[in-house]
Design an enzyme around this catalytic site. Structure first.
Site, PDB file in Angstrom:
ATOM      1  N   CYS A  30       0.841  -1.192   0.000  1.00 42.21           N
ATOM      2  CA  CYS A  30       0.000   0.000   0.000  1.00 42.21           C
ATOM      3  C   CYS A  30       0.881   1.249   0.000  1.00 42.21           C
ATOM      4  CB  CYS A  30      -0.971  -0.021   1.178  1.00 42.21           C
ATOM      5  SG  CYS A  30      -2.273   1.222   1.073  1.00 42.21           S
TER       6      CYS A  30
ATOM      7  N   ASP B 104      -2.666   1.039  10.571  1.00 39.42           N
ATOM      8  CA  ASP B 104      -3.861   1.860  10.801  1.00 39.42           C
ATOM      9  C   ASP B 104      -4.263   1.794  12.262  1.00 39.42           C
ATOM     10  OD1 ASP B 104      -5.190   2.924   8.077  1.00 39.42           O
ATOM     11  OD2 ASP B 104      -4.048   1.108   7.735  1.00 39.42           O
TER      12      ASP B 104
HETATM   13  P1  RI2 Z   1       0.738   6.110   7.055  1.00 42.82           P
HETATM   14  C1  RI2 Z   1      -3.320   3.478   4.920  1.00 42.82           C
HETATM   15  O1  RI2 Z   1      -4.707   3.356   4.913  1.00 42.82           O
HETATM   16  C2  RI2 Z   1      -2.614   2.158   4.663  1.00 42.82           C
HETATM   17  O2  RI2 Z   1      -3.285   1.053   5.234  1.00 42.82           O
HETATM   18  C3  RI2 Z   1      -1.293   2.432   5.334  1.00 42.82           C
HETATM   19  O3  RI2 Z   1      -0.551   1.263   5.615  1.00 42.82           O
HETATM   20  C4  RI2 Z   1      -1.753   3.130   6.599  1.00 42.82           C
HETATM   21  O4  RI2 Z   1      -2.842   3.940   6.200  1.00 42.82           O
HETATM   22  C5  RI2 Z   1      -0.722   3.935   7.317  1.00 42.82           C
HETATM   23  O5  RI2 Z   1      -0.250   4.980   6.496  1.00 42.82           O
HETATM   24  P2  RI2 Z   1      -5.661   4.080   3.801  1.00 42.82           P
HETATM   25  O6  RI2 Z   1      -5.991   5.453   4.343  1.00 42.82           O
HETATM   26  O7  RI2 Z   1       0.046   6.799   8.190  1.00 42.82           O
HETATM   27  O8  RI2 Z   1      -4.952   4.098   2.490  1.00 42.82           O
HETATM   28  O9  RI2 Z   1       2.014   5.418   7.487  1.00 42.82           O
HETATM   29  O10 RI2 Z   1      -6.900   3.208   3.773  1.00 42.82           O
HETATM   30  O11 RI2 Z   1       0.940   7.021   5.870  1.00 42.82           O
END
Ligand code: RI2
Length: 307
Positions: free
Chosen positions: A124, A193
């Site tokens: 991701c 998350d």
């Molecule tokens: P940072 C994201 O969720 C991903 O799951 C990623 O691993 C997590 O947030 C943490 O991201 P989404 O908002 O805070 O894309 O490290 O559903 O950037």
């Protein structure tokens, strides 16, 4: 209020996304809302702040960074409107500053875990995980990355762009290539998350497949997580809701119309149990998942359990 509603909508539609980014955006939205809030009594002020906080928290259910940010940013202990206003502005600014510094600390600590020549797999798009990779690269270590596409929203494309701009040699793979590719990998680094009191990691759907493949291949599995991504309510046994997003993210609605017997399930996150995680790199240090409760108690404070 309109500005706060706009931010809430951007979080809901994922125009603003990533557990860290939505936390900082929500803290900023609450601060700006309070700055201009016109009320005639302290009670009205309290009601309006609670209502604004609720709107922000209800945008997405899984990343605990969001309710933690809103609670930490919305902290006040005052009896007049002006005092409370000042305190919320200060609390929100403090949270935003803490979030920014946290990424630098995570990068510094996490980079020590990467050796020259290491091959990293990430999933991701996590700013915390990318901060570690970039820091190691900047130190002159030769790091190569496998980045997953991350269906259905393909946040892997954001990751490959960021790594490309930083000059990190990167290979994009589809999600189903994770196990085959794992034999070339030295360490997996993903974001978070939410992290539960028992050290389980809730992260983008597919993370647990990286963890399974890493365990099978004896590859280290690291999560990069700011302390505000630990989930206080899990101490009291609360379960984390896994966000179910629209089928439209997976398949064109026009195609679906022609398939009356087909349903689409689109869970956005999965759970990786603690035994698959070697290390959680936080802004308070690098810990094994078994230390999650201590992080919640000592770095967040159990008062976050209160509603
Ligand atoms: P940072 C994201 O969720 C991903 O799951 C990623 O691993 C997590 O947030 C943490 O991201 P989404 O908002 O805070 O894309 O490290 O559903 O950037």
């Amino acid at each position: 209020m309109q500005q706060l509603l706009d931010t809430a909508e951007k979080i809901r539609t994922m125009e603003i996304r990533g557990a860290g980014r939505i936390a900082v955006a929500a803290a900023g939205a609450l601060r700006d809302y309070v700055k201009d809030l016109q009320v005639s009594s302290f009670e009205e002020f309290e009601t309006k702040v609670a209502e604004a906080s609720r709107i922000l928290v209800e945008t997405r259910p899984t990343a605990v960074s969001l309710p933690n940010a809103v609670k930490l940013a919305g902290r006040y202990d005052a009896s007049t409107i002006e005092e409370a206003r000042e305190q919320i502005i200060a609390s929100a600014n403090e949270f935003i500053e803490r979030a920014e510094k946290a990424l630098d600390t995570i990068a510094e600590i996490g980079a020590k875990r990467l050796k020259d020549g290491d091959v990293v797999m990430t999933h991701c798009n996590s700013h915390a995980a990318i901060a570690i990779i970039k820091a190691a690269h900047k130190q002159g270590k030769n790091i190569r990355v496998y980045a997953t596409e991350s269906r259905p929203r393909r946040q892997g494309f954001i990751t490959i762009r960021e790594l490309n701009d930083a000059g990190v040699p990167t290979t994009l793979i589809v999600d189903s290539a994770v196990r085959l590719t794992m034999k070339e990998v030295d360490v997996v680094i993903v974001g978070a998350d939410s992290i539960t009191a028992n050290g389980a990691l809730v992260n983008k759907i597919g993370t647990s497949q990286l963890a399974l493949a890493a365990k099978e291949a004896r590859v280290n599995f690291i999560s990069a997580a700011e302390t505000y991504k630990f989930h206080p309510k899990t101490v009291m046994g609360d379960m984390i809701e896994i966000e179910d997003r629209s089928p439209d993210e997976v398949i064109d609605p026009e195609i679906m119309e022609k398939l009356p017997n087909v349903k689409v399930s689109n869970p956005a996150f999965d759970v990786t149990p603690a035994e698959y995680i070697d290390l959680i790199v936080t802004d308070a240090g690098a810990f094994p998942p078994a230390m999650a409760f201590v992080v919640i108690r000592d770095y967040l404070g159990l008062d976050l359990l209160e509603n």
